[in-house]
Structures are given as structure tokens and as C-alpha cells.
Write a protein that holds these residues in place. Structure first.
Motif, mmCIF file in Angstrom:
data_model
loop_
_atom_site.group_PDB
_atom_site.id
_atom_site.type_symbol
_atom_site.label_atom_id
_atom_site.label_comp_id
_atom_site.label_asym_id
_atom_site.label_seq_id
_atom_site.Cartn_x
_atom_site.Cartn_y
_atom_site.Cartn_z
ATOM 1 N N ASP A 51 0.828 -1.206 0.000
ATOM 2 C CA ASP A 51 0.000 0.000 0.000
ATOM 3 C C ASP A 51 0.857 1.249 0.000
ATOM 4 N N ALA A 52 1.919 1.248 0.791
ATOM 5 C CA ALA A 52 2.769 2.437 0.903
ATOM 6 C C ALA A 52 4.210 2.008 1.128
ATOM 7 N N LEU A 53 5.148 2.756 0.527
ATOM 8 C CA LEU A 53 6.573 2.479 0.682
ATOM 9 C C LEU A 53 7.298 3.789 0.910
ATOM 10 N N ASP A 54 7.961 3.902 2.048
ATOM 11 C CA ASP A 54 8.763 5.070 2.380
ATOM 12 C C ASP A 54 10.228 4.652 2.379
ATOM 13 N N LEU A 55 10.923 4.937 1.279
ATOM 14 C CA LEU A 55 12.312 4.517 1.141
ATOM 15 C C LEU A 55 13.243 5.284 2.072
ATOM 16 N N ASP A 56 12.828 6.430 2.565
ATOM 17 C CA ASP A 56 13.683 7.198 3.473
ATOM 18 C C ASP A 56 14.008 6.417 4.732
ATOM 19 N N ARG A 57 13.146 5.479 5.104
ATOM 20 C CA ARG A 57 13.398 4.673 6.292
ATOM 21 C C ARG A 57 14.614 3.772 6.124
ATOM 22 N N VAL A 82 13.509 -6.616 -10.550
ATOM 23 C CA VAL A 82 12.597 -6.228 -9.476
ATOM 24 C C VAL A 82 11.348 -5.609 -10.093
ATOM 25 N N SER A 83 10.195 -6.093 -9.655
ATOM 26 C CA SER A 83 8.909 -5.535 -10.058
ATOM 27 C C SER A 83 8.206 -5.034 -8.803
ATOM 28 N N LEU A 84 7.851 -3.747 -8.784
ATOM 29 C CA LEU A 84 7.278 -3.125 -7.591
ATOM 30 C C LEU A 84 5.974 -2.431 -7.941
ATOM 31 N N GLN A 85 4.964 -2.670 -7.126
ATOM 32 C CA GLN A 85 3.702 -1.942 -7.208
ATOM 33 C C GLN A 85 3.425 -1.353 -5.833
ATOM 34 N N ALA A 86 3.169 -0.045 -5.803
ATOM 35 C CA ALA A 86 2.939 0.624 -4.528
ATOM 36 C C ALA A 86 1.845 1.665 -4.689
ATOM 37 N N GLY A 87 0.935 1.705 -3.696
ATOM 38 C CA GLY A 87 -0.090 2.741 -3.710
ATOM 39 C C GLY A 87 0.522 4.118 -3.568
ATOM 40 N N SER A 88 1.579 4.235 -2.774
ATOM 41 C CA SER A 88 2.313 5.488 -2.640
ATOM 42 C C SER A 88 3.776 5.174 -2.390
ATOM 43 N N LEU A 89 4.633 6.061 -2.870
ATOM 44 C CA LEU A 89 6.074 5.893 -2.714
ATOM 45 C C LEU A 89 6.682 7.234 -2.364
ATOM 46 N N LYS A 90 7.534 7.236 -1.334
ATOM 47 C CA LYS A 90 8.216 8.453 -0.912
ATOM 48 C C LYS A 90 9.709 8.200 -0.872
ATOM 49 N N PHE A 91 10.444 9.119 -1.482
ATOM 50 C CA PHE A 91 11.901 9.046 -1.442
ATOM 51 C C PHE A 91 12.438 10.466 -1.436
ATOM 52 N N ARG A 92 13.039 10.833 -0.299
ATOM 53 C CA ARG A 92 13.494 12.194 -0.120
ATOM 54 C C ARG A 92 12.326 13.148 -0.389
ATOM 55 N N GLN A 93 12.489 14.091 -1.341
ATOM 56 C CA GLN A 93 11.448 15.068 -1.622
ATOM 57 C C GLN A 93 10.461 14.578 -2.680
ATOM 58 N N HIS A 94 10.637 13.365 -3.177
ATOM 59 C CA HIS A 94 9.768 12.852 -4.235
ATOM 60 C C HIS A 94 8.620 12.060 -3.616
ATOM 61 N N GLN A 95 7.426 12.319 -4.090
ATOM 62 C CA GLN A 95 6.258 11.595 -3.638
ATOM 63 C C GLN A 95 5.424 11.204 -4.859
#
Length: 857
Positions: free
Chosen positions: A518-524, A562-575
Motif C-alpha cells: 500500500d505504501a513504501l517510504d524509502l527514506d526509512r 525487481v517488479s514493484l507496485q505501490a499505492g504510494s512511494l516516498k523518497f526524499r522530496q519525491h512523492q
């Protein structure tokens, strides 16, 4: 009287015979001594030496050369000493063996009692050359052939076997040179010293040994030395060594700096039970391979036993204490098993000779001792581990397992539990994994079921991430070794799932990973960004290289998709949202095969690559309905343009740092925007000052201001990018009172621009410009933009505008005067005239004007 007289006569006769017997024995002794003296005097060592040389030549077609005479002795011991001897190869003059000095002496008298007592076995400087060709033929085949012996008759009586004893064994500098083409082994084995005490059945004797192996194929050098108290029985075949120590050190093909020390209280073979027993064994290890280095590591056990046919074995209190480094990071592994047992079924006994029935085939693995048929029992396992150092990436934890029982082909291990905690960069983690395992040790194959994962991740200035998942995993170690997994769960209440496969091949690992969440926050999972450096003053030339780029991590044998599906993705300032991403890693290159996402107010599609060599990058992207201001601020930190529309880029670059990447940028770009503005200057405001500026007839330069902007309803432009310079010639922009064209360069590498826009005032003067713009109606106002992007300057060329205005005004007056003079002035048509008459009147006026102009020229 008769009786009395006879007694002295009898005594006299007995004495006579005794004296006669004594003389006989004395004579025999004299004869034996004389015979021994004769034999000794007639013993010809030179003749024996010649017989030996002839016998070797006749029976083995080899030449034996003795550069020193044989030393022979027959009493009280049989002794042979050979010095400076050479033996040739079979039917060749090449040297097979050399002997510097060798002595063998055997006691004579014990031979009469059926015992062989060797007084001395000593050799020094013995060198042998052992060869085997690719077909398996050896240069000692003739020496190994057994002579033909007559078959024994059933009633032949066997003699009593000799009992072997020796006062000692002393060998020094015994060298075996090996050239084995079939086994691909070449090099030298040197026995530097082997020395023992008295060798006798059942007696304990000290043993010391030192040897060195120096191989050229495979390349290896290994030295070994050891000592022990040894005991053996020739009759039963039993043996034992006590208080033994063995040291190994050297380099092997896959291990360098190897050091190993084995010691123990005892190791013994019991001929009755056919079993080998070990007590108090300790093994110390150090050395390194390509991936792992061991230092001060040890393996210990209290006791172990194994059958001579390896049908069963056991160990008690096996302990591991390993330490070293992997990938430059230190690690420790400590723990063990209270008990281990293993056994395998023996193959069925062969049927008696003469039986006609065909034996039933044995189950696969039984007859050949396959690993899958071994039965295993293991007490609970407990291992503690740590990896890494404090302050850097590190992990530690504990692994436990319940009792393991079953065949190695179907071994069940219950209650697996892995507890781990650690830190990666500034993030801390804690995880617990539990499950059950089934193991096929013959393949090998491992199936993990009922996996349950509980994990937390804590990053600075981030809420704690909690992950819960269940699933399964498996590893198949067949020819195409691979692992698969499937996990489903949630992270902070957001659903996630992953599945994939990892293939292990000699060319390198190859992974396929699918993930949905559902959500992926790569900053973590990333280290915190570095503090931004203070911005330097603008310069006309490229700044010194910084922001170094290192993609050496891509130089790996690993492959991944790698195949990725995410409802939302955050990386640094990108959303982004509704993300669908496919990426692939090949040796040296990371490719973004496709990216489809919602973001920046619109929809994005992108692909690209990053290569370690260069490093080099390519980007091909397009977007529809994008908010350009948000996009620019996100990627460049600039806010010079507003609007919504479509963008596309197709660029490539290479360089070791960010400055080099900008300087080497090549490709194309295009923008189509609407309802936006260009920030930094206000054309409407400038043009309102047209009256005074035209009167001055001088150009005006001003510094760009972030509070000023020029609105547009439409804007389009395309760029050709070469060596970091984006060139444009087709700028088109519209606003309620302006039509704008433009051309010029934007130097991306140096962050400067040199560009000229040409706005033309339209007929509508009620918009942004008002009545002040009426006098510029139809005129073009050139505006030069230049300087650094962070401190841009604009310059209005009012001198060109004034000249254009005067020219236009003069042209208008001349045309009006000419028309009046020629009488071709245009009059209004009558109100009741037909509309169809207008074109004819206009055409007539044009004809008159042409005739008049023709006359002028």
C-alpha cells in the motif's frame, strides 16, 4: 670281591666317555668356529653387489648404480648399508630414485624364535620421482608386479608368522616428486623428519614427524608437524595415539595464510568393535578465503566415535567459537550441540555362491551409502552471532532450534527461532523469525514452513515502522540451485506482500523479486542526506568537480529483476502514487525498464540506465498534465517557471561527479505549457514604461527579481542539448496582450543563460498592459536574458523598439499622402450598396496604386 672290584672299573668307563664327549663337543665348536671364520673370510660384498645390479637389470630393466661399496654384516645382526645409490627409470637412463645413505639391520638370534627384531631402520637423502600419464600408466608398474607363486596344496602347513619389532625408525630428507597428469597433481612432498622410539606390539612409543607439500598444480604449499605417543598391535590391527598434536600452515588454492592446530587426549581404533574413538579434541583455525577470514577460531568436543565402515557416529558436547571478518566487517559465531548422532543402513549381505535366485535391488542410496539414508538425531541447537562494529552496520542475535530427527533425506527440525537486532547507518532494527524446517540433505533441499516475522525499524525523526508477515521459503540445491519465498503481511497497518526466486549459478546469483504494498517510504532504509554545502558565488566557468559519483557497487556478478507496485512511494522530496516499476541489474549496469506513476500533478512515464563505467546515465521520460513549478523545485530547487502541461526529455551523460554530468549532457527536451508564468521579470510592467523609454531611446538593464513574473496562456519550446548547452529556436508564447518568440542557449553545465525573447504587443490593450501599451501596438520589444540562473539579468532594447516605431509611423504617413495625391484614397461604401461590390472597388484601388508606384521607379 668281585662286586667291589667292578665299581671302580665302571666309574673309569663313564669318565672316559664323558671325556670323549667333551673332546667331541670341543671339536665341534672348533669346527664351527673354523667354519664361521671360513664363511666370513669367503664372504665377498663386491660379488653380492654385482649380483644385485645384475638381478635389477634382468628383472626390471633398470640400472642400479652404487657409487660406494655395500656394507654387509651377518652376525650378531644382519645388516645392509647403501650409500650414494641411483636407480634408473624402466628401460631408460633417466633417474627414478637416489639414496644418499640407508641402513637396515636385523638381530639374528630372535629370528630363530619367530621374531623379527630390527635394530635400526635409517635413511637420509632418499629422492623418488613418481609419474603417471593421462592414460593411468605409472613409472613403478614394473616394481608393483607380483611374481608368480605356486598354488598352495590343501595340506600345506603354514609357518608361524614373524613378529615385528624395531628399536626405532629414523628417516630424514625423504622426497617424493609427483607428476600425475591423470590426477592433475604436480609438485613435491618432502618428509623432513620421522623419528620413533621402539616399535613393538602393544608397546607405547613416541613419534615425531615433519613434512612439507609444495605443489605447482594446484598451486599450494602446506607444512605439517606433529607429535604423539603411539601404540599398535600387529595381531589385532588395533592402534591408539595419545596426547597428540598436529600443526598445519600454508596456502591452499582457496585459502591463504592457513593455520590449524589439532590436539587431543586420545584417538584409538578398537579392532573388536571396529570403532574409532576420540576424546577431548580441540581444533584451532585461522586463515582467509576470498569472502571470509578466520582468526583465533576453535572447534571442540568432549568425545566422538565412529564406526570404521562409517555406518554410524556420534559426538558429545560439540562447541563452535568462530571469529573473523566478512567483507571487511568482523563477525563472531558461538554455540553448539549437546549431542549429535548419525547412522546409515548397511547394504544387504551378498547371497551365498551357487544360489540361483537373483538378489533384489537395494533401495537407492542404501547400497551406495547415499546421504539421504542417514538417520540423524540432534539435541537442541543454540548459536549466538554478531557481525559488524559499533557505530557502523552491525547485527547480533541468537539462533535456536528444537530437536532434529529423521533421515537426512527427510529431516524435520522443529521450533526454529532467529532473534536479531542491529543497526544500519542511523537506523536500528529488531526482528524475530520463527518456523519449522524439513531438510533433504542428499539434494540438498530445505523447506521452511509456518514462518512468522515480527520486525521493527527505527530511523531518526521517523515514526517507528512495525512489520508483521507470514509465509514460506524453500531452497533447492540441485544442479540449478535456487531459493523461493512468499510472504504476506503489513507494515504499520499497510498491506504488503512479496515473492520471488534466487538462482545460484557459477556465473553469479540471479534474483527475481516481486513486491506489492500500500505504501513504501524509502527514506526509512536510506542514510540521512548530507547537510547542503553553502552555495558558492556564481562563476562563468565550470566549478571544480565535487559531488563525486561512485557506481563501483554495480560491478558485480549478480543479476536481478525487481517488479514493484505501490499505492504510494516516498523518497526524499519525491512523492508518487499508483507506482508501477520494473528495474533490472546486470553486471555493471542498472536499468529502469519502466516507471509509470502519478505525481507532480500529472502522470509520469520513464526509463533509463546507470552504468558503472564512466559512470554513465541515460534518461527518457515524459509527463502529461504536470505542475512544472513543483517539478522544477523538486529536481533542481529552482522556481523560475510556472504552469501545467506536458514535458519530455531524452538525454544521456557521463562523468565522475555532478559537475561533469551537467557538462557532458546530450539529448533533446520539449515543453508544452498553459496558464503559467516566467518568474524573474514582468514584461507587462516593462512595457507600461514604454512612453518614457521610447523618448529616451536608450536600452534598460535590470536585475531579475523573484517577486516579478510574466504570465502566459500558452508556451511551447524544444531544445537540442549538446555538451551541457540546451539550444532553442522555436519558443512560442501567448498572453492576452503579447505574442512572444525567442531563441538562445541555456548552459546547464555552468548554470547560465544567454537568451533573447521578442514579445509583440497585440491589438488588445485592455489586458495586463492597459492604455500605456497602445503606442507599441504591433511592435516587437526585444528582451535579452543573461547571466547565472541564480542572478539572472534582463535587458530591454528600447533603442530597437524606438527605431521600429519611427519606421512604422513614417511608412504609414507616406502611404496616406501617396493615396491622397493619387486620388486613390479609400472611401466608405454607401449604406445601401451591395456587399458584393466591395472587392471590385478594392481591386481597382490596388491597381491604381501599382501603376503609380511603377511610374516612380
Amino acid at each position: 670281591m668281585t662286586t667291589t672290584a667292578a665299581a671302580p672299573a665302571q666309574r673309569s668307563t663313564l669318565g672316559t666317555w664323558l671325556r670323549r664327549l667333551g673332546w667331541v663337543l670341543l671339536g665341534l665348536l672348533v669346527i664351527l668356529v673354523a667354519l664361521g671364520a671360513f664363511v666370513w673370510s669367503q664372504f665377498d660384498a663386491q660379488r653380492v653387489q654385482g649380483l644385485v645390479v645384475d638381478w635389477v637389470r634382468q628383472h626390471h630393466q633398470r640400472e642400479l648404480r652404487l657409487d660406494a661399496p655395500l656394507e654387509l654384516g651377518v652376525f650378531p645382526r644382519l645388516q645392509v648399508r647403501v650409500q650414494r645409490a641411483t636407480l634408473s627409470e624402466h628401460a631408460s637412463k633417466d633417474t627414478f630414485a637416489t639414496v644418499q645413505d640407508a641402513t637396515l639391520s636385523v638381530e639374528v638370534m630372535p629370528l630363530l624364535d619367530g621374531r623379527m627384531v630390527v635394530d635400526r631402520i635409517a635413511a637420509k637423502g632418499v629422492h623418488l620421482a613418481l609419474k603417471r600419464d593421462a592414460q593411468g600408466r605409472m613409472n613403478i608398474d614394473d616394481l608393483l608386479q607380483q611374481p608368480d607363486e605356486p598354488a598352495e596344496t590343501p595340506d600345506a602347513k603354514k609357518g608361524k608368522p614373524l613378529r615385528f619389532e624395531a628399536s626405532g625408525l629414523d628417516l630424514e630428507d625423504v622426497v617424493l616428486r609427483v607428476d600425475d597428469r591423470q590426477g592433475k597433481l604436480a609438485g613435491e612432498l618432502k618428509l623432513e623428519r620421522l623419528k620413533t622410539g621402539r616399535l613393538s606390539d602393544g608397546a607405547t612409543t613416541p613419534v615425531q614427524v615433519a613434512l612439507v607439500a609444495d605443489l605447482s598444480e594446484p598451486r599450494a604449499r602446506l607444512g605439517a608437524s606433529g607429535s604423539a605417543q603411539a601404540r599398535f598391535s600387529r595381531d589385532t590391527g588395533a592402534w591408539a595415539i595419545e596426547d597428540f598434536k598436529l600443526n598445519l600452515q600454508g596456502d591452499l588454492p582457496q585459502a591463504q595464510g592457513l593455520k590449524a592446530e589439532a590436539s587431543g587426549k586420545s584417538a584409538a581404533f578398537d579392532s573388536a568393535s571396529r570403532q574409532i574413538d576420540l576424546k577431548a579434541l580441540k581444533l584451532l583455525l585461522s586463515g582467509k578465503t576470498a569472502a571470509v577470514a578466520l582468526a583465533d577460531s576453535r572447534i571442540e568436543l568432549d568425545a566422538a566415535s565412529a564406526a570404521a565402515d562409517f555406518s554410524h557416529g556420534s559426538a558429545q558436547n560439540l562447541r563452535l567459537d568462530l571469529a573473523g571478518s566478512q567483507g571487511g566487517q568482523p563477525f563472531k559465531l558461538k554455540g553448539g550441540w549437546a549431542s549429535l548422532e548419525a547412522s546409515r543402513p548397511l547394504p544387504p549381505a551378498p547371497e551365498a555362491p551357487g544360489m540361483m535366485a537373483k538378489p533384489a535391488p537395494a533401495a537407492k542410496g542404501v547400497a551406495d551409502g547415499g546421504l539421504g539414508n542417514w538417520s540423524v538425531k540432534a539435541a537442541p541447537t543454540a548459536l549466538e552471532f554478531s557481525w559488524g562494529t559499533a557505530g557502523a552496520t552491525q547485527a547480533s542475535g541468537r539462533f535456536t532450534a528444537g530437536a532434529a530427527e529423521g533421515r537426512m533425506g527427510d529431516l524435520r527440525i522443529r521450533d526454529l527461532k532467529l532473534e536479531a537486532q542491529g543497526r544500519a547507518a542511523a537506523q536500528a532494527f529488531n526482528a524475530t523469525l520463527t518456523g519449522q524446517a524439513r531438510v533433504d540433505g542428499q539434494r540438498p533441499n530445505v523447506q521452511l514452513d509456518g514462518l512468522q516475522l515480527q520486525a521493527t525499524l527505527q530511523a531518526p525523526s521517523q515514526p517507528e515502522l512495525k512489520v508483521q508477515a507470514t509465509g514460506s521459503a524453500a531452497y533447492d540445491g540441485g544442479e540449478a540451485a535456487h531459493a523461493v519465498w512468499k510472504l504476506d503481511g503489513q507494515a504499520n497497518g499497510q498491506k504488503l506482500s512479496t515473492d520471488g526466486q534466487l538462482r545460484l549459478a557459477a556465473s553469479g546469483p540471479d534474483a527475481t523479486v516481486n513486491a506489492r504494498m500500500d505504501a513504501l517510504d524509502l527514506d526509512r532504509f536510506m542514510p540521512p542526506p548530507a547537510a547542503p554545502a553553502r552555495e558558492a558565488a556564481p562563476a562563468a566557468s565550470a566549478p571544480a568537480g565535487d559531488g563525486r559519483i561512485d557506481l563501483s557497487a554495480l560491478n558485480t556478478k549478480a543479476r536481478a529483476r525487481v517488479s514493484l507496485q505501490a499505492g504510494s512511494l516516498k523518497f526524499r522530496q519525491h512523492q508518487l502514487s499508483q507506482v508501477k516499476l520494473v528495474a533490472a541489474l546486470t553486471p555493471g549496469v542498472l536499468r529502469l525498464e519502466s516507471l509509470d506513476a502519478q505525481g507532480y500533478g500529472g502522470r509520469l512515464q520513464a526509463s533509463g540506465s546507470a552504468a558503472a563505467q564512466g559512470p554513465a546515465f541515460t534518461v527518457k521520460a515524459s509527463g502529461q498534465g504536470l505542475n512544472v513549478l513543483t517539478l522544477l523545485k523538486t529536481f533542481t530547487g529552482k522556481d523560475t517557471l510556472e504552469g501545467t502541461g506536458n514535458l519530455s526529455v531524452d538525454v544521456r551523460t557521463a562523468g565522475a561527479n555532478t559537475d561533469a554530468l551537467r557538462l557532458h549532457l546530450d539529448g533533446t527536451a520539449r515543453a508544452e505549457l498553459r496558464d503559467g508564468a516566467v518568474r524573474g521579470f514582468n514584461l507587462a510592467k516593462m512595457l507600461r514604461q514604454a512612453k518614457s523609454a521610447l523618448n529616451m531611446k536608450s536600452d534598460e538593464s535590470q536585475q531579475a527579481s523573484s517577486s516579478e513574473k510574466t504570465d502566459f496562456s500558452e508556451l511551447s519550446a524544444s531544445f537540442a542539448i549538446k555538451d551541457g548547452i540546451a539550444h532553442n529556436e522555436d519558443l512560442q508564447a501567448k498572453s492576452p496582450f503579447l505574442r512572444v518568440t525567442g531563441a538562445g542557449d541555456i548552459d546547464i553545465g555552468r548554470a547560465t543563460l544567454n537568451y533573447e525573447v521578442k514579445p509583440t504587443v497585440t491589438a488588445d490593450s485592455t489586458g495586463q498592459g492597459g492604455a500605456d501599451l497602445a503606442q507599441l501596438k504591433g511592435l516587437t520589444v526585444p528582451v535579452r536574458l543573461s547571466g547565472p540562473l541564480t542572478a539572472m539579468q534582463w535587458k530591454v532594447k528600447w533603442s530597437e523598439v524606438a527605431a521600429s516605431a519611427i519606421t512604422a509611423k513614417t511608412r504609414g504617413k507616406l502611404e496616406e499622402q501617396l493615396k491622397n495625391k493619387l486620388g486613390i484614397g479609400e472611401s466608405k461604401p454607401p449604406a445601401d450598396s451591395a456587399s458584393g461590390a466591395q472587392p471590385n472597388k478594392k481591386k481597382s484601388t490596388e491597381d491604381k496604386l501599382k501603376k503609380a508606384l511603377k511610374g516612380l521607379f
